[in-house]
Design an enzyme around this catalytic site. Structure first.
Site, PDB file in Angstrom:
ATOM      1  N   HIS A  25       0.840  -1.208   0.000  1.00  0.00           N
ATOM      2  CA  HIS A  25       0.000   0.000   0.000  1.00  0.00           C
ATOM      3  C   HIS A  25       0.876   1.259   0.000  1.00  0.00           C
ATOM      4  O   HIS A  25       0.599   2.216  -0.717  1.00  0.00           O
ATOM      5  CB  HIS A  25      -0.889   0.043   1.252  1.00  0.00           C
ATOM      6  CG  HIS A  25      -1.942  -1.022   1.307  1.00  0.00           C
ATOM      7  ND1 HIS A  25      -2.106  -1.845   2.397  1.00  0.00           N
ATOM      8  CD2 HIS A  25      -2.900  -1.388   0.418  1.00  0.00           C
ATOM      9  CE1 HIS A  25      -3.123  -2.671   2.182  1.00  0.00           C
ATOM     10  NE2 HIS A  25      -3.621  -2.417   0.989  1.00  0.00           N
ATOM     11  N   LYS A  49     -18.308  -6.299   6.900  1.00  0.00           N
ATOM     12  CA  LYS A  49     -17.048  -7.056   6.925  1.00  0.00           C
ATOM     13  C   LYS A  49     -16.370  -6.807   8.265  1.00  0.00           C
ATOM     14  O   LYS A  49     -16.096  -5.665   8.610  1.00  0.00           O
ATOM     15  CB  LYS A  49     -16.169  -6.536   5.768  1.00  0.00           C
ATOM     16  CG  LYS A  49     -14.973  -7.386   5.440  1.00  0.00           C
ATOM     17  CD  LYS A  49     -14.344  -6.841   4.148  1.00  0.00           C
ATOM     18  CE  LYS A  49     -12.879  -7.205   4.054  1.00  0.00           C
ATOM     19  NZ  LYS A  49     -12.226  -6.550   2.906  1.00  0.00           N
ATOM     20  N   ARG A  98      -1.651  -6.232  -8.191  1.00  0.00           N
ATOM     21  CA  ARG A  98      -0.487  -7.056  -7.882  1.00  0.00           C
ATOM     22  C   ARG A  98      -0.289  -8.118  -8.960  1.00  0.00           C
ATOM     23  O   ARG A  98       0.672  -8.111  -9.692  1.00  0.00           O
ATOM     24  CB  ARG A  98      -0.651  -7.729  -6.516  1.00  0.00           C
ATOM     25  CG  ARG A  98      -0.463  -6.779  -5.362  1.00  0.00           C
ATOM     26  CD  ARG A  98      -0.956  -7.379  -4.096  1.00  0.00           C
ATOM     27  NE  ARG A  98      -2.360  -7.762  -4.240  1.00  0.00           N
ATOM     28  CZ  ARG A  98      -3.154  -8.081  -3.251  1.00  0.00           C
ATOM     29  NH1 ARG A  98      -2.684  -8.113  -2.029  1.00  0.00           N
ATOM     30  NH2 ARG A  98      -4.419  -8.381  -3.455  1.00  0.00           N
ATOM     31  N   SER A 136      -2.889  -7.845   3.107  1.00  0.00           N
ATOM     32  CA  SER A 136      -3.122  -7.619   4.536  1.00  0.00           C
ATOM     33  C   SER A 136      -3.463  -8.899   5.280  1.00  0.00           C
ATOM     34  O   SER A 136      -2.971  -9.141   6.387  1.00  0.00           O
ATOM     35  CB  SER A 136      -4.254  -6.606   4.716  1.00  0.00           C
ATOM     36  OG  SER A 136      -3.905  -5.384   4.131  1.00  0.00           O
TER      37      SER A 136
HETATM   38  O1  PNS Z   1      -8.689  -2.953   0.116  1.00  0.00           O
HETATM   39  P1  PNS Z   1      -9.936  -3.524  -0.484  1.00  0.00           P
HETATM   40  O2  PNS Z   1     -10.707  -4.336   0.548  1.00  0.00           O
HETATM   41  O3  PNS Z   1      -9.670  -4.310  -1.737  1.00  0.00           O
HETATM   42  O4  PNS Z   1     -10.850  -2.259  -0.901  1.00  0.00           O
HETATM   43  C1  PNS Z   1     -12.123  -2.458  -1.469  1.00  0.00           C
HETATM   44  C2  PNS Z   1     -12.902  -1.128  -1.497  1.00  0.00           C
HETATM   45  C3  PNS Z   1     -12.964  -0.539  -0.107  1.00  0.00           C
HETATM   46  C4  PNS Z   1     -12.209  -0.154  -2.421  1.00  0.00           C
HETATM   47  C5  PNS Z   1     -14.334  -1.418  -2.023  1.00  0.00           C
HETATM   48  O5  PNS Z   1     -14.911  -2.440  -1.268  1.00  0.00           O
HETATM   49  C6  PNS Z   1     -15.225  -0.187  -1.968  1.00  0.00           C
HETATM   50  O6  PNS Z   1     -15.111   0.669  -2.795  1.00  0.00           O
HETATM   51  N1  PNS Z   1     -16.119  -0.114  -0.946  1.00  0.00           N
HETATM   52  C7  PNS Z   1     -16.989   1.021  -0.763  1.00  0.00           C
HETATM   53  C8  PNS Z   1     -18.446   0.659  -1.092  1.00  0.00           C
HETATM   54  C9  PNS Z   1     -18.692   0.746  -2.586  1.00  0.00           C
HETATM   55  O7  PNS Z   1     -18.593   1.780  -3.208  1.00  0.00           O
HETATM   56  N2  PNS Z   1     -19.063  -0.418  -3.177  1.00  0.00           N
HETATM   57  C10 PNS Z   1     -19.322  -0.507  -4.599  1.00  0.00           C
HETATM   58  C11 PNS Z   1     -18.043  -0.610  -5.395  1.00  0.00           C
HETATM   59  S1  PNS Z   1     -18.268  -1.773  -6.632  1.00  0.00           S
END
Ligand code: PNS
Length: 166
Positions: A25, A49, A98, A136
């Site tokens: 990150h 989550k 990645r 993570s």
């Molecule tokens: O680090 P991560 O868990 O891969 O991040 C995922 C994240 C937080 C970017 C994604 O889950 C997100 O954007 N969540 C916010 C809710 C949202 O907008 N959901 C619709 C996106 S398709």
């Protein structure tokens, strides 16, 4: 004088769970901060989550990690990422890639976000090869089992993990 759109183009949002933040990150954060005048690292609050670290803890860790950079802010959000991005005055979301295994999920996320708000676009940054295997959940597992994570996370994260784990 910059117009509104020019200002928007100068800010990017780097969202994620950051549970916890890893050196992967940090690599994306530092490289993105060179490309934009302002980078907002946005910690997602996802009540569905169960996270290991609270949002507050993740924000504190990230703030310490970026403290030496003048153009990086750390924030948190709930709700839709595209809404947060628009309200932050940005039109760009940064995501790290990645390996090929990330691609399908990231592709879906980017397409859904564009479907929700076509003014916001996603830019992908390839991770540095040194960090391509770091995520993570793996870091948490290695730390829980007593493995060395000192070269996988920043010192502040290692400290938080050591304090939290038995
Ligand atoms: O680090 P991560 O868990 O891969 O991040 C995922 C994240 C937080 C970017 C994604 O889950 C997100 O954007 N969540 C916010 C809710 C949202 O907008 N959901 C619709 C996106 S398709």
């Amino acid at each position: 004088m910059l117009n509104g759109l020019e200002k928007m183009r100068r800010t990017a949002v780097y969202p994620g769970s950051f549970d916890p933040p890893t050196n992967g990150h940090c690599d994306i954060i530092k490289r993105s901060a060179k490309l934009f005048d302002c980078l907002i690292v946005a910690v997602a609050e996802n009540p569905a989550k169960k996270s290991f670290f609270s949002v507050e803890e993740r924000v504190i860790m990230l703030r310490e990690i970026v403290s030496e950079y003048g153009n990086i802010e750390v924030d948190h959000f709930d709700g839709l990422l595209v809404d947060y991005t628009e309200n932050a005055g940005a039109v760009t979301i940064i995501r790290g890639l990645r390996a090929l295994s990330d691609f399908e999920y990231e592709f879906e996320l980017a397409l859904m976000n564009r479907h929700l708000n076509a003014t916001v676009d996603t830019i992908f940054m390839m991770t540095d090869e040194h960090y391509s295997f770091i995520r993570s959940s793996l870091v948490r597992e290695v730390a829980r089992l007593g493995g060395d994570i000192s070269d996988k996370v920043p010192p502040v994260v290692e400290k938080y993990l050591k304090e939290r784990l038995p």
